[in-house]
Design a protein around this motif. Structure first.
Motif, PDB file in Angstrom:
ATOM      1  N   SER A   1      13.007  10.272  18.116  1.00 16.00           N
ATOM      2  CA  SER A   1      12.446   9.018  17.589  1.00 16.00           C
ATOM      3  C   SER A   1      12.761   7.825  18.486  1.00 16.00           C
TER       4      SER A   1
ATOM      5  N   THR B   1      12.484   7.593  21.738  1.00 16.88           N
ATOM      6  CA  THR B   1      11.548   7.421  22.859  1.00 16.88           C
ATOM      7  C   THR B   1      10.197   8.090  22.630  1.00 16.88           C
TER       8      THR B   1
ATOM      9  N   PRO C   1       8.344   8.860  19.324  1.00 15.55           N
ATOM     10  CA  PRO C   1       8.230   8.925  17.866  1.00 15.55           C
ATOM     11  C   PRO C   1       7.114   9.848  17.378  1.00 15.55           C
ATOM     12  N   TYR C   2       6.022   9.967  18.138  1.00 14.57           N
ATOM     13  CA  TYR C   2       4.951  10.858  17.700  1.00 14.57           C
ATOM     14  C   TYR C   2       5.395  12.317  17.726  1.00 14.57           C
TER      15      TYR C   2
ATOM     16  N   GLU D   1       7.922  12.906  14.611  1.00 13.31           N
ATOM     17  CA  GLU D   1       7.419  12.984  13.234  1.00 13.31           C
ATOM     18  C   GLU D   1       7.322  14.421  12.716  1.00 13.31           C
TER      19      GLU D   1
ATOM     20  N   GLY E   1      11.234   5.263   8.999  1.00 12.01           N
ATOM     21  CA  GLY E   1      11.284   4.460  10.218  1.00 12.01           C
ATOM     22  C   GLY E   1      10.305   4.935  11.269  1.00 12.01           C
ATOM     23  N   ILE E   2      10.159   6.247  11.398  1.00  9.33           N
ATOM     24  CA  ILE E   2       9.209   6.796  12.367  1.00  9.33           C
ATOM     25  C   ILE E   2       7.782   6.417  11.978  1.00  9.33           C
TER      26      ILE E   2
ATOM     27  N   ARG F   1       6.792   3.852  10.329  1.00  8.42           N
ATOM     28  CA  ARG F   1       6.574   2.436  10.667  1.00  8.42           C
ATOM     29  C   ARG F   1       6.297   2.281  12.153  1.00  8.42           C
ATOM     30  N   THR F   2       7.054   2.982  12.984  1.00 12.75           N
ATOM     31  CA  THR F   2       6.895   2.860  14.428  1.00 12.75           C
ATOM     32  C   THR F   2       5.516   3.307  14.883  1.00 12.75           C
ATOM     33  N   VAL F   3       5.001   4.383  14.272  1.00 18.65           N
ATOM     34  CA  VAL F   3       3.703   4.916  14.707  1.00 18.65           C
ATOM     35  C   VAL F   3       2.540   4.254  13.967  1.00 18.65           C
TER      36      VAL F   3
ATOM     37  N   ASP G   1      14.897  -1.833   5.896  1.00 15.39           N
ATOM     38  CA  ASP G   1      13.832  -1.105   6.583  1.00 15.39           C
ATOM     39  C   ASP G   1      12.495  -1.259   5.853  1.00 15.39           C
TER      40      ASP G   1
ATOM     41  N   ALA H   1       5.504  -5.607   9.065  1.00 11.65           N
ATOM     42  CA  ALA H   1       4.516  -5.000   9.962  1.00 11.65           C
ATOM     43  C   ALA H   1       3.139  -4.935   9.319  1.00 11.65           C
TER      44      ALA H   1
END
Length: 268
Positions: A143, A145, A147-148, A151, A181-182, A184-186, A220, A227
């Protein structure tokens, strides 16, 4: 050396760790353990395990360098005493991966987690608790570097943790928290919000409203709301988190400091 698991201070330290009182836990562990010995001396398995747990309390106070020293010593001792494929050894390796990941040494975190997973799969299979912990650490390392790629790893680990250990296990909470969290990142914000609210509910039920992990889950969620463009809700939630953390943990607690930084992020 007397095994510290028979010592009241270590029992109290573990209880404080479970309750999220990291400062008390650190004080109690330090009273019993002190610095790891240098040279060829080998500590017993209980002492080595206590050092690995001590590292969790240190990480809770963001003392990652000190925690790494404890984990490295515990890992080398467990490899020598118990063997490289023992569940305790592999769990400590996974914790070390998490620790160096917190220090943004992403490649090292990935290699440690991947090694732990490979050893655990070979020795025990995918459903062993040590393998599940290692698989979750691998997802956490990814996650940072990728994240995809992280998941599906985390989803699979969560599915198997719930099946084998049950949704009431702390690894299940951690896996859901990581997945939120992942997501949200993606950019999968609707699902991220759903999962984040699930995490908050389960942490409040099992750990209490003032536990640092519960507050982190709420922070979080605020980041997810921010976002998604729901800035007012995000700001209000983050202010609540900061207020509760300040009252429960203290103004100078690392968690409070982090929450203040998150508040600035959602306010900007």
């Amino acid at each position: 050396m007397t095994a510290p698991t028979t010592d009241a201070s270590v029992r109290q330290a573990r209880q404080a760790l479970r309750e999220g009182d990291f400062a008390a836990s650190v004080r109690l562990y330090a009273r019993v353990l002190g610095r790891p010995p240098t040279g060829p001396d080998t500590e017993d398995a209980d002492t080595l395990q206590a050092r690995a747990d001590y590292a969790l309390a240190l990480n809770g106070l963001a003392r990652h360098t000190r925690a790494e020293v404890q984990l490295q010593h515990a890992l080398e001792g467990q490899k020598s005493l118990l063997g490289p494929d023992h569940p305790a050894t592999l769990t400590t390796m996974a914790r070390l991966a998490d620790n160096v990941g917190e220090q943004r040494r992403c490649a090292q975190a990935y290699e440690l987690a991947r090694t732990a997973v490979n050893h655990a799969l070979r020795a025990f299979g995918a459903d062993h608790p040590a393998a599940l912990t290692a698989r979750l650490s691998l997802g956490r390392a990814l996650s940072l570097t990728r994240p995809y790629e992280a998941e599906p790893v985390v989803r699979a680990a969560l599915r198997d943790i719930d099946r084998v250990l049950g949704p009431g296990h702390c690894d299940s909470w951690s896996a859901r928290h990581l997945l939120a969290g992942i997501l949200r990142t993606v950019g999968r914000l609707a699902e991220a919000e759903t999962v984040a609210r699930e995490v908050i509910a389960v942490r409040q039920r099992h750990q209490g409203a003032e536990h640092p992990d519960t507050l982190r889950a709420q922070a979080d969620l605020a980041l997810v709301l921010s976002a998604a463009g729901r800035t007012g809700q995000a700001r209000a939630l983050m202010q609540t988190v900061v207020d509760v953390s300040t009252a429960a943990l203290g103004e100078e607690h690392p968690c409070t400091s982090r929450f203040r930084a998150d508040r600035e992020a959602v306010a900007g």
